[in-house]
Design an enzyme around this catalytic site. Structure first.
Site, short mmCIF file in Angstrom:
data_model
loop_
_atom_site.label_atom_id
_atom_site.label_comp_id
_atom_site.label_asym_id
_atom_site.label_seq_id
_atom_site.Cartn_x
_atom_site.Cartn_y
_atom_site.Cartn_z
N ILE A 170 0.79 -1.26 0.00
CA ILE A 170 0.13 0.09 0.00
C ILE A 170 0.91 1.05 0.10
O ILE A 170 1.63 1.44 0.84
CB ILE A 170 -0.89 0.12 1.14
N SER A 184 1.18 6.69 5.40
CA SER A 184 1.48 7.79 6.80
C SER A 184 0.01 8.39 7.36
O SER A 184 0.25 8.64 8.79
CB SER A 184 2.33 8.92 6.42
N TYR A 196 -6.22 18.81 -9.22
CA TYR A 196 -6.43 17.56 -8.82
C TYR A 196 -7.62 16.70 -9.66
O TYR A 196 -7.49 15.53 -9.84
CB TYR A 196 -7.09 17.73 -7.40
#
Length: 331
Positions: free
Chosen positions: A42, A46, A190
């Site tokens: 993966i 964090s 984005y």
């Protein structure tokens, strides 16, 4: 040549039926069936969905390779938190991977394979949002969304797919967004990155089907509370600090837009991000050949699913006339 029903296993499932199927899948899926832990890599673990998935997959019996950047720097505490979880039946290895660096990706994937011998599932999750009006973003600012979200996924695909092909099977789950289908003003970079990564993942799904590798896309469909929004505001402020006088003069024009953008970046605290991480874990646990090509999770699902269904129909119609269809097989 496979018939069209085989090719269309990637058709979009109706939301309720898909979630009902996922909900019935037991935890500890592959380990219970094979006696061995499946290995799940993966990226972006964090915080947020990636962090939740790392723990969730491990609790379900998988051996997790939790990848993140700056393991000894900014993310040292997050890395140590995951390391501490390993043990008592859970297996989590933390590997440093910066998806912006091909060298880092290749080294991290090689280390993961050396440690575990295999990668059964890749969850391509690392991502950022650099918001703001398109007019005020330099090409580099705009492209930073694309280089992380699209370029990062591509670097990881290039490192992992050959290994999955050699081992004879694999599953790739690409994290996207409802904004891979709909456009949100002030998030143009984005949205562009998610449109691009969905196109690439769709193409990859066709191209690697003959290698027994499945590709699915997951679209969170609302502002789930993760660190993504907090980081987006930081990126916005950093971008503003680099603007010249001419661009700063335009800020007044966009003042109401910016106000709306910052309000929109507030996460919805009523939403539980585990809805998304759990959906990914269940998706991975589905039998090979039965996973949907896309799964939308969240309050805006009902709006996005018809768009996905229309795209799926158009894509299947186009593929009927594409000579590559004779090369696609899942055997």
């Amino acid at each position: 040549m496979k018939d069209k029903s085989t090719i269309s296993r990637r058709t979009v499932l109706a939301g309720g039926a898909a979630l009902a199927t996922l909900a019935t899948t037991r935890s500890g899926w592959a380990q219970a069936e094979t006696g061995e832990r499946p290995v799940v890599l993966i990226t972006g673990t964090s915080s947020g969905f990636g962090r939740l998935m790392a723990e969730g997959f491990a609790r379900g019996g998988a051996h997790v390779i939790a990848a993140m950047r700056q393991v000894s720097g900014r993310n040292a505490a997050a890395a140590e938190e995951l390391r501490v979880l390993s043990g008592d039946g859970m297996a989590i290895d933390v590997v440093e991977i910066d998806v912006l660096s091909e060298q880092s990706v290749n080294a991290g994937v090689a280390r993961a394979i050396e440690n575990t011998g295999q990668i059964d599932v890749l969850v391509s999750n690392a991502g950022i949002v650099v918001p703001g009006p398109v007019e005020l973003q330099t090409p580099a600012d705009f492209a930073s969304n694309i280089d992380t979200n699209m370029g990062g996924a591509l670097r990881v695909y290039r490192a992992v797919v050959p290994h999955m092909r050699d081992q004879g099977q694999g599953t790739i789950i690409q994290m996207s967004s409802a904004l891979g289908r709909a456009i949100d003003p002030m998030l143009g970079g984005y949205c562009a990155s998610k449109l691009a990564v969905e196109a690439a993942a769709d193409a990859l799904a066709y191209e690697v089907a003959a290698s027994n590798i499945e590709v699915s896309i997951v679209q969170p469909a609302d502002a789930y509370p993760t660190r993504l929004q907090e980081n987006a505001i930081r990126y916005w402020e950093e971008m503003l600090s680099r603007r010249d006088a001419a661009d700063r003069a335009k800020l007044d024009v966009y003042a109401p837009h910016i106000e709306a953008m910052l309000a929109g970046l507030e996460p919805d605290r009523d939403l539980d991000p585990r809805e998304v991480s759990d959906a990914v874990i269940h998706l991975a646990s589905m039998p090979f050949g039965e996973r949907p090509g896309r799964l939308t999770v969240g309050p805006y699902k009902d709006g996005i699913d018809p768009v996905n269904a229309a795209h799926d129909q158009l894509q299947n119609d186009m593929m009927e006339h594409n000579p590559i269809i004779g090369l696609l097989t899942l055997d």
